[in-house]
Design an enzyme around this catalytic site. Sequence first.
Site, PDB file in Angstrom:
ATOM      1  N   ASP A  62       0.792  -1.154   0.191  1.00  0.00           N
ATOM      2  CA  ASP A  62       0.030  -0.026  -0.073  1.00  0.00           C
ATOM      3  C   ASP A  62       0.989   1.076  -0.045  1.00  0.00           C
ATOM      4  O   ASP A  62       0.122   2.319  -0.596  1.00  0.00           O
ATOM      5  CB  ASP A  62      -0.972   0.060   1.135  1.00  0.00           C
ATOM      6  N   GLU A  76       1.141  -0.093  18.667  1.00  0.00           N
ATOM      7  CA  GLU A  76       1.567  -1.387  18.738  1.00  0.00           C
ATOM      8  C   GLU A  76       3.016  -1.352  19.514  1.00  0.00           C
ATOM      9  O   GLU A  76       3.192  -2.204  20.139  1.00  0.00           O
ATOM     10  CB  GLU A  76       1.532  -2.177  17.365  1.00  0.00           C
ATOM     11  N   ASP A 126      40.377  10.716   5.323  1.00  0.00           N
ATOM     12  CA  ASP A 126      40.143  11.973   5.654  1.00  0.00           C
ATOM     13  C   ASP A 126      38.647  11.861   6.297  1.00  0.00           C
ATOM     14  O   ASP A 126      38.277  12.637   7.270  1.00  0.00           O
ATOM     15  CB  ASP A 126      40.099  12.868   4.598  1.00  0.00           C
TER      16      ASP A 126
END
Length: 477
Positions: free
Chosen positions: A124, A219, A389
């Site tokens: 979805d 949840e 670097d």
Amino acid sequence: MKGLPVLLWLCVVVCSSYPLHDSARDDDAGMELLQKYLENYYGLAKDVKQFIKKKDSSLIVKKIQEMQKFLGLEMTGKLDSNTMELMHKPRCGVPDVGGFSTFPGSPKWRKSHITYRIVNYTPDLPRQSVDSAIEKALKVWEEVTPLTFSRISEGEADIMISFAVGEHGDFVPFDGPGTVLAHAYAPGPGINGDAHFDDDERWTEDVTGTNLFLVAAHELGHSLGLYHSAKAEALMYPVYKSSTDLSRFHLSQDDVDGIQSLYGTPTASPDVLVVPTKSNSLEPETSPMCSSTLFFDAVSTLRGEVLFFKDRHFWRKSLRTPEPEFYLISSFWPSLPSNMDAAYEVTNRDTVFIFKGNQFWAIRGHEELAGYPKSIHTLGLPATVKKIDAAISNKEKRKTYFFVEDKYWRFDEKKQSMEPGFPRKIAEDFPGVDSRVDAVFEAFGFLYFFSGSSQLEFDPNAKKVTHILKSNSWFNC
């Protein structure tokens, strides 16, 4: 067929106690919904035989009242229209009251840093939208506790997040579109802590369908050890609220009180970084943090914070604190070198790598990992490279970029090998980044390249420099 006599007797008992609907068909549907609802969320199953044996409707009336009280309804003890309406609304699949087998003894995680993994994705939404919703949902709890979270891409995480339909291996099948949206398990090993989302729902970023962020935040509250709340304004209220204004969303005080009763308030914890005693927090011996000439040796994220290294010290910047904290590197990691060259975090390994000269070290939180230092040439860099670097790791692509003078190499974190076709010119792939890079890290979707006392804000999507800033702009200078 054992369930049929129980259901029929339940209909007789309840219907004889009070009127329900005019239609017998509605009566049957209402009774079936009531029985399932009370069994699933209010512990009816273990009591059914008791009230059948007594031929007494008082228990079913009591269960309805229990449900009505918890959900904030008038306690009529009857299957009235308000009760029926609420029972039809989408909700979490975790029980509201009674003994839920995965929640014994108010469990919680016995550590402050928790890993999560998104096992699969709903069709979805774009993957990045799912990632963002889950990250935002965890941030809701992170902001009010000492907890921090990092995502891993493989292996077993503390919280495994998945989308599924119907029966999906935990003996708690989903019911198709509507009603049960998701369920989760309390902290612990194995399936405990995991969160499952019903992929028969239409998941959305807004409230036109089922908003993934809102459901995930709820949840994941269970995954951290919270039960349902009886307060309708709480995130942990069991019924999904589609009318929520996402732009004004915040946890209720009930949610905050609940999670802080388990984990406490937002303070640094030993699993993240143990703050040394005040005697170790020295004033800078290098340039003051707001000096116009200040530059950094290396910069890296670490579990949601940013570490700015300079000489034998570092500034620690948290989103929770307006001002950075200043410490000796050795007060956290005694074996790490001072005057380091580069540092970067690999979030799915929960590890920060530190470079100086032709060697590198690894840390996890305040722990120095065994087996280090190692030679930078074990990464696949040629012998001509004597030092690095700057470095940064892209957690989505799982690629690490090593910057050396005007070139860069790219390392595949999944294959653990240097990619062919490199080195490439920095200026070709990062237009506008023309000078040597001292340090680099990512924040808010931008890359920040440090060179001397300046930094370049680089948009990786537009492939251009968007701002030129002072290196210490992160310090509110």
